[in-house]
Design an enzyme around this catalytic site. Sequence first.
Site, PDB file in Angstrom:
ATOM      1  N   GLY A  50       0.862  -1.181   0.000  1.00 51.04           N
ATOM      2  CA  GLY A  50       0.000   0.000   0.000  1.00 51.04           C
ATOM      3  C   GLY A  50       0.897   1.228   0.000  1.00 51.04           C
ATOM      4  N   ALA A  51       0.625   2.165  -0.924  1.00 49.64           N
ATOM      5  CA  ALA A  51       1.544   3.272  -1.147  1.00 49.64           C
ATOM      6  C   ALA A  51       1.911   4.029   0.140  1.00 49.64           C
ATOM      7  CB  ALA A  51       0.954   4.209  -2.204  1.00 49.64           C
ATOM      8  N   ARG A  86      10.702  -0.404  -3.878  1.00 49.85           N
ATOM      9  CA  ARG A  86       9.605  -0.539  -4.856  1.00 49.85           C
ATOM     10  C   ARG A  86       9.588   0.739  -5.686  1.00 49.85           C
ATOM     11  NH1 ARG A  86       3.776  -2.833  -3.231  1.00 49.85           N
ATOM     12  NH2 ARG A  86       3.760  -3.678  -5.345  1.00 49.85           N
ATOM     13  N   GLN A 187      -5.360  -8.722  -3.189  1.00 49.90           N
ATOM     14  CA  GLN A 187      -5.480  -7.740  -2.097  1.00 49.90           C
ATOM     15  C   GLN A 187      -6.950  -7.447  -1.783  1.00 49.90           C
ATOM     16  OE1 GLN A 187      -3.391  -7.504  -4.661  1.00 49.90           O
ATOM     17  NE2 GLN A 187      -1.508  -6.443  -4.149  1.00 49.90           N
ATOM     18  N   ASP A 228      -1.057   4.941  -6.640  1.00 50.33           N
ATOM     19  CA  ASP A 228       0.352   4.826  -6.244  1.00 50.33           C
ATOM     20  C   ASP A 228       1.164   6.015  -6.722  1.00 50.33           C
ATOM     21  OD1 ASP A 228      -0.718   1.913  -6.240  1.00 50.33           O
ATOM     22  OD2 ASP A 228       1.104   1.945  -5.013  1.00 50.33           O
ATOM     23  N   ASN A 238      -2.105   2.801 -10.572  1.00 54.76           N
ATOM     24  CA  ASN A 238      -2.688   2.064  -9.435  1.00 54.76           C
ATOM     25  C   ASN A 238      -2.652   0.578  -9.785  1.00 54.76           C
ATOM     26  OD1 ASN A 238      -3.954   2.096  -6.807  1.00 54.76           O
ATOM     27  ND2 ASN A 238      -5.822   1.432  -7.821  1.00 54.76           N
ATOM     28  N   LYS A 239      -3.118  -0.225  -8.872  1.00 53.83           N
ATOM     29  CA  LYS A 239      -3.059  -1.680  -9.022  1.00 53.83           C
ATOM     30  C   LYS A 239      -3.549  -2.144 -10.383  1.00 53.83           C
ATOM     31  CE  LYS A 239      -1.681  -4.039  -6.825  1.00 53.83           C
ATOM     32  NZ  LYS A 239      -0.265  -4.441  -7.086  1.00 53.83           N
TER      33      LYS A 239
END
Length: 341
Positions: A50-51, A86, A187, A228, A238-239
């Site tokens: 999670g960012a 990351r 997630q 993110d 994002n994801k």
Amino acid sequence: MQTLTTTSLRIRKSQLWILDQQALPQRAEWHLCRTVDDLVGHIHALRVRGAPLIGLSASLLLAQLAEEGMPVAELHQALATLRASRPTAVNLMNNLDRMKIALEQRFHIPAMVQEAEGLVGEDRELCDRIATHGAELVTAGSRLLTHCNTGGLATAGVGTALGVIHRAHQQGKVSQVWVDETRPLLQGGRLTAWELGELKIPYRLICDSMAASLMAKKQVDAIWVGADRIAANGDVANKIGTYSLAVLAKYHGIPFYVAAPHTTHDPHCPNGEAIPIEQRAAKEVTGVSGSFGDVQWAPVDAEVYNPAFDVTPAELVSGWVLDSGVVTPEQVRDGIFRAAR
Ligand code: MRU
């Protein structure tokens, strides 16, 4: 450091503990983080994810190492290693920029402790403000769809998109949440489902491929996701799977909202193409791993494409809900994200 408790981070006796987000929801396991290698391993394995949370955990570990007397040169090296852990979520870089300024102070130990603790407190407040602004956009009786996990697990506070959903539910405006399971690492199925259950918010879990048919059947009133990184032109990383939802939302005339703190905004990144996208291991797609063990279904030598994130172009976003308020597509076209904040 002071004793500190968030959903997934703890400081006890000046030591950082993390809640294992790969073991949830089957087991609540806490791991002690003593070294940079410990935390980088947890970040790579998405035990910490999670960012906002990645940036906060890295900042707290640096403060811990400073308190333990790590020499300044080694702290600089630790900061560089954590920064590279990351690539996509810019919160990590933004938090570590602030930790670097603290590290360069004459009395760097108290400065780093104060900064890391301050970042946690700030993130709580940012989440709270996002929830307030976002909930105003939710209409009564809404059926909201969300992707990945953006709740208390991923932040120090109530979360971003999930924080909005939580606040709107408290206001009696949410009738149900559709939870994308979020392949490949689940997630949504593991973490968002667990958080919504804990919050007693009614939800139904779906495979990602089911979202389109739900929209066609007019079962989705709005889509809420986190981010993110938000580029200067409003494009959003994002994801993986977020982009498909945005395209579907446009086709079906459904509002598509992105909720994020300003620490997710990167004014130096001109557009989505410039956002570095993390590529992950093939085994995450050829099977699944979890507290139940490893399952492989694809041929062992299957070639795989596994980006952790995708980019949603700004033109597909109905609103960027930040801690400072709701940014509209018109404001983005006028260059609001390019302005220095
Ligand atoms: O790979 P992950 O689980 O770290 O990806 C997380 C997301 O994509 C979230 O939507 C994003 O970080 C926002 S969390 C408030």
